[in-house]
Each structure stands twice: as C-alpha cells, then as structure tokens.
Design a protein around this motif. Sequence first.
Motif, PDB file in Angstrom:
ATOM      1  N   ALA A  96       2.074   2.035   5.606  1.00  0.00           N
ATOM      2  CA  ALA A  96       1.012   0.903   5.605  1.00  0.00           C
ATOM      3  C   ALA A  96       1.363  -0.838   5.433  1.00  0.00           C
ATOM      4  CB  ALA A  96       0.082  -0.016   4.690  1.00  0.00           C
ATOM      5  N   ARG A  97       0.863  -1.831   6.457  1.00  0.00           N
ATOM      6  CA  ARG A  97       1.375  -3.443   6.780  1.00  0.00           C
ATOM      7  C   ARG A  97       0.470  -4.533   6.434  1.00  0.00           C
ATOM      8  NH1 ARG A  97       6.805  -2.969   8.270  1.00  0.00           N
ATOM      9  NH2 ARG A  97       7.320  -0.610   8.959  1.00  0.00           N
ATOM     10  N   THR A  98       0.689  -5.378   6.017  1.00  0.00           N
ATOM     11  CA  THR A  98      -0.168  -6.648   5.875  1.00  0.00           C
ATOM     12  C   THR A  98      -0.590  -7.487   7.544  1.00  0.00           C
ATOM     13  OG1 THR A  98       1.700  -8.472   5.385  1.00  0.00           O
ATOM     14  CG2 THR A  98       0.178  -6.801   4.039  1.00  0.00           C
ATOM     15  N   ARG A  99      -1.391  -8.112   8.088  1.00  0.00           N
ATOM     16  CA  ARG A  99      -1.796  -8.788   9.253  1.00  0.00           C
ATOM     17  C   ARG A  99      -0.219  -9.548   9.153  1.00  0.00           C
ATOM     18  NH1 ARG A  99      -6.878  -9.930  12.498  1.00  0.00           N
ATOM     19  NH2 ARG A  99      -6.468 -11.668  13.694  1.00  0.00           N
ATOM     20  N   ALA A 100      -0.174 -10.194   8.058  1.00  0.00           N
ATOM     21  CA  ALA A 100       0.813 -11.071   8.080  1.00  0.00           C
ATOM     22  C   ALA A 100       2.217 -10.667   8.754  1.00  0.00           C
ATOM     23  CB  ALA A 100       0.751 -12.093   7.420  1.00  0.00           C
ATOM     24  N   GLU A 101       2.071  -9.313   8.266  1.00  0.00           N
ATOM     25  CA  GLU A 101       3.424  -8.607   8.831  1.00  0.00           C
ATOM     26  C   GLU A 101       3.928  -8.101   9.880  1.00  0.00           C
ATOM     27  OE1 GLU A 101       5.815  -5.989   5.205  1.00  0.00           O
ATOM     28  OE2 GLU A 101       2.995  -5.531   5.762  1.00  0.00           O
ATOM     29  N   LEU A 121      -7.355  -0.067  10.519  1.00  0.00           N
ATOM     30  CA  LEU A 121      -5.547  -0.185  10.387  1.00  0.00           C
ATOM     31  C   LEU A 121      -5.609  -1.144   9.576  1.00  0.00           C
ATOM     32  CD1 LEU A 121      -5.252   1.810  14.119  1.00  0.00           C
ATOM     33  CD2 LEU A 121      -5.069   3.294  11.792  1.00  0.00           C
ATOM     34  N   VAL A 122      -5.709  -2.224   9.784  1.00  0.00           N
ATOM     35  CA  VAL A 122      -5.240  -3.035   9.188  1.00  0.00           C
ATOM     36  C   VAL A 122      -5.843  -3.734   8.365  1.00  0.00           C
ATOM     37  CG1 VAL A 122      -3.805  -5.547   9.074  1.00  0.00           C
ATOM     38  CG2 VAL A 122      -3.629  -3.670  11.215  1.00  0.00           C
ATOM     39  N   ASP A 123      -5.975  -3.608   6.944  1.00  0.00           N
ATOM     40  CA  ASP A 123      -6.398  -3.585   5.789  1.00  0.00           C
ATOM     41  C   ASP A 123      -6.214  -4.213   4.921  1.00  0.00           C
ATOM     42  OD1 ASP A 123      -8.705  -4.543   4.147  1.00  0.00           O
ATOM     43  OD2 ASP A 123      -9.633  -2.331   3.603  1.00  0.00           O
ATOM     44  N   ASP A 124      -5.531  -5.994   4.737  1.00  0.00           N
ATOM     45  CA  ASP A 124      -5.047  -6.492   3.167  1.00  0.00           C
ATOM     46  C   ASP A 124      -5.565  -6.034   2.297  1.00  0.00           C
ATOM     47  OD1 ASP A 124      -3.784  -7.481   5.469  1.00  0.00           O
ATOM     48  OD2 ASP A 124      -3.762  -9.404   5.149  1.00  0.00           O
ATOM     49  N   ALA A 125      -6.715  -5.781   2.004  1.00  0.00           N
ATOM     50  CA  ALA A 125      -7.022  -5.860   0.898  1.00  0.00           C
ATOM     51  C   ALA A 125      -6.532  -4.390  -0.090  1.00  0.00           C
ATOM     52  CB  ALA A 125      -8.749  -5.727  -0.095  1.00  0.00           C
ATOM     53  N   ASN A 126      -6.778  -3.361   0.880  1.00  0.00           N
ATOM     54  CA  ASN A 126      -6.364  -1.862   0.722  1.00  0.00           C
ATOM     55  C   ASN A 126      -4.692  -1.988   0.351  1.00  0.00           C
ATOM     56  OD1 ASN A 126      -7.195   0.332   0.564  1.00  0.00           O
ATOM     57  ND2 ASN A 126      -6.245   1.158   2.053  1.00  0.00           N
ATOM     58  N   PHE A 127      -4.330  -3.061   1.519  1.00  0.00           N
ATOM     59  CA  PHE A 127      -3.011  -2.640   1.058  1.00  0.00           C
ATOM     60  C   PHE A 127      -2.589  -3.073   0.287  1.00  0.00           C
ATOM     61  CE2 PHE A 127       0.868  -4.906   1.758  1.00  0.00           C
ATOM     62  CZ  PHE A 127       2.101  -4.211   2.057  1.00  0.00           C
ATOM     63  N   ALA A 128      -2.544  -4.213  -0.992  1.00  0.00           N
ATOM     64  CA  ALA A 128      -2.930  -4.927  -2.385  1.00  0.00           C
ATOM     65  C   ALA A 128      -3.413  -3.335  -3.062  1.00  0.00           C
ATOM     66  CB  ALA A 128      -3.332  -6.092  -1.824  1.00  0.00           C
ATOM     67  N   GLU A 129      -4.300  -3.080  -2.694  1.00  0.00           N
ATOM     68  CA  GLU A 129      -4.600  -2.469  -4.551  1.00  0.00           C
ATOM     69  C   GLU A 129      -3.228  -0.712  -4.342  1.00  0.00           C
ATOM     70  OE1 GLU A 129      -8.518  -1.295  -3.366  1.00  0.00           O
ATOM     71  OE2 GLU A 129      -9.133  -3.514  -3.880  1.00  0.00           O
ATOM     72  N   GLN A 130      -3.004  -0.415  -3.154  1.00  0.00           N
ATOM     73  CA  GLN A 130      -2.382   0.264  -2.736  1.00  0.00           C
ATOM     74  C   GLN A 130      -0.608  -0.219  -3.171  1.00  0.00           C
ATOM     75  OE1 GLN A 130      -1.617   1.997   0.859  1.00  0.00           O
ATOM     76  NE2 GLN A 130      -3.857   2.986   0.887  1.00  0.00           N
ATOM     77  N   TRP A 131      -0.416  -1.040  -2.998  1.00  0.00           N
ATOM     78  CA  TRP A 131       0.599  -1.270  -3.327  1.00  0.00           C
ATOM     79  C   TRP A 131       1.365  -1.865  -4.685  1.00  0.00           C
ATOM     80  CZ3 TRP A 131       5.852  -2.411  -0.106  1.00  0.00           C
ATOM     81  CH2 TRP A 131       6.821  -3.228  -1.498  1.00  0.00           C
ATOM     82  N   VAL A 132       0.089  -2.710  -5.243  1.00  0.00           N
ATOM     83  CA  VAL A 132      -0.080  -3.128  -6.799  1.00  0.00           C
ATOM     84  C   VAL A 132      -0.203  -1.611  -7.476  1.00  0.00           C
ATOM     85  CG1 VAL A 132      -1.598  -3.672  -9.198  1.00  0.00           C
ATOM     86  CG2 VAL A 132      -1.109  -4.919  -6.424  1.00  0.00           C
ATOM     87  N   ARG A 133      -0.493  -0.520  -7.398  1.00  0.00           N
ATOM     88  CA  ARG A 133      -0.142   0.660  -7.916  1.00  0.00           C
ATOM     89  C   ARG A 133       0.435   1.651  -7.899  1.00  0.00           C
ATOM     90  NH1 ARG A 133      -4.019   3.565  -4.355  1.00  0.00           N
ATOM     91  NH2 ARG A 133      -5.246   2.421  -5.467  1.00  0.00           N
ATOM     92  N   SER A 134       1.570   1.440  -6.039  1.00  0.00           N
ATOM     93  CA  SER A 134       2.939   2.473  -6.451  1.00  0.00           C
ATOM     94  C   SER A 134       3.708   1.193  -7.358  1.00  0.00           C
ATOM     95  CB  SER A 134       2.883   1.786  -5.164  1.00  0.00           C
ATOM     96  OG  SER A 134       4.154   2.219  -4.351  1.00  0.00           O
ATOM     97  N   ASP A 169      -3.432 -12.622   1.422  1.00  0.00           N
ATOM     98  CA  ASP A 169      -4.114 -14.368   0.661  1.00  0.00           C
ATOM     99  C   ASP A 169      -4.040 -13.894  -0.985  1.00  0.00           C
ATOM    100  OD1 ASP A 169      -5.232 -16.802   1.806  1.00  0.00           O
ATOM    101  OD2 ASP A 169      -7.464 -15.511   1.218  1.00  0.00           O
ATOM    102  N   THR A 170      -4.350 -15.121  -0.956  1.00  0.00           N
ATOM    103  CA  THR A 170      -4.499 -15.321  -2.232  1.00  0.00           C
ATOM    104  C   THR A 170      -5.326 -15.861  -3.280  1.00  0.00           C
ATOM    105  OG1 THR A 170      -2.964 -17.199  -2.774  1.00  0.00           O
ATOM    106  CG2 THR A 170      -4.031 -17.448  -4.660  1.00  0.00           C
ATOM    107  N   ASP A 171      -6.343 -15.552  -2.562  1.00  0.00           N
ATOM    108  CA  ASP A 171      -7.965 -14.390  -2.811  1.00  0.00           C
ATOM    109  C   ASP A 171      -8.079 -13.582  -3.169  1.00  0.00           C
ATOM    110  OD1 ASP A 171      -9.017 -17.412  -3.063  1.00  0.00           O
ATOM    111  OD2 ASP A 171      -9.215 -17.083  -1.374  1.00  0.00           O
ATOM    112  N   ILE A 172      -6.995 -12.616  -2.133  1.00  0.00           N
ATOM    113  CA  ILE A 172      -6.898 -10.855  -2.208  1.00  0.00           C
ATOM    114  C   ILE A 172      -6.299 -10.717  -3.382  1.00  0.00           C
ATOM    115  CG2 ILE A 172      -6.181  -9.125  -0.870  1.00  0.00           C
ATOM    116  CD1 ILE A 172      -7.243 -10.358   1.706  1.00  0.00           C
ATOM    117  N   ILE A 173      -5.624 -11.737  -3.911  1.00  0.00           N
ATOM    118  CA  ILE A 173      -4.185 -11.012  -5.306  1.00  0.00           C
ATOM    119  C   ILE A 173      -4.763 -11.376  -6.255  1.00  0.00           C
ATOM    120  CG2 ILE A 173      -2.387 -12.143  -5.350  1.00  0.00           C
ATOM    121  CD1 ILE A 173      -1.014 -12.508  -3.300  1.00  0.00           C
TER     122      ILE A 173
END
Length: 153
Positions: A10-15, A42-55, A77-81
């Motif tokens: 998974a990747r962020t929109r910015a990546e 296919l691109v969801d920064d909030a979902n990416f952040a949750e998966q990244w943090v958990r992992s 984005d800072t709000d998502i973090i």
Amino acid sequence: MCLRLLTARARTRAELAGQLTKRGYPDDVSEKVLDRLEQVGLVDDANFAEQWVRSRRVNAGKGRRALIAELRTKGVDTDIIEATLADDEPGAERARAERLVADKLRREKLADGDDAKLARRLVGMLARRGYNQTMAFDVVKVALANERERRQV
C-alpha cells in the motif's frame, strides 16, 4: 505504473504523486489518475496510516514519535496522523517499551558495575524507536532492578 507500485505494498497518495513526477508525468494527468485510484479505494491515506502504525508497533516496536515521523515522511496529512494515533491508550506505549526492554534484558549478561552502560544502551534503543526519554529512563531503571532481583532468586 501506479498499479504496479500498489501491488508491492500500500502507498500514500503523496508517494504515488512523487513517483509520477519523478517519471515525468504531467501534473494534470497525475491528479486524474490519483483521484480515480482514490475513488475505487486503491489509495486511502487513512487506511494506510492505520496499517502502517499497526505493523510498525508489532514488528518494530516503534513509539509514537517515530510513527509520526515515518508517516510524515510518507506524506500522510497531519490530521490523519493525529486521528490514527488518537485511539492509543495512555499506558499502551509504556507497556510496549517495557516488553522491548524485558526482551532485551533476557538476552543480556548482568555483570556487577555494568548497570550504567546497559541502561544507556537500553535507553538508546528506546529513543531510536521513538519513545519519550523520561519514560525510557524510568522503564529501564525499573526493569534493571526487577531483572537483578529475578536473577538473584
């Protein structure tokens, strides 16, 4: 190209935007492609952040500060973090730090007079993983005392 990148992980929109820019795609084309990828999920920064943090918590034992830095590097984005890390229980980070130190201490030899050196190494390990220095010192101090007591019995 975006689909190929997304098949690996998974990747962020910015990546993805950075990769498209790097390959020379025009900005208007990149925006359309990224908008479409977001629409289909296919691109969801909030979902990416949750998966990244958990992992990263499970596999690398990362603390809050390290996770924030990693997500910012990924372009989240800072709000998502903040929303992703908001549900963290207050004692959970301390418990993770205690587990890391306990695991490391089990593999260490405790010689007399080595406490200061070992404490520095353990605090350094926690600091590199993004844990608060004050909490790290406290966790290490308690863990060293407990381990000494356990080994004397």
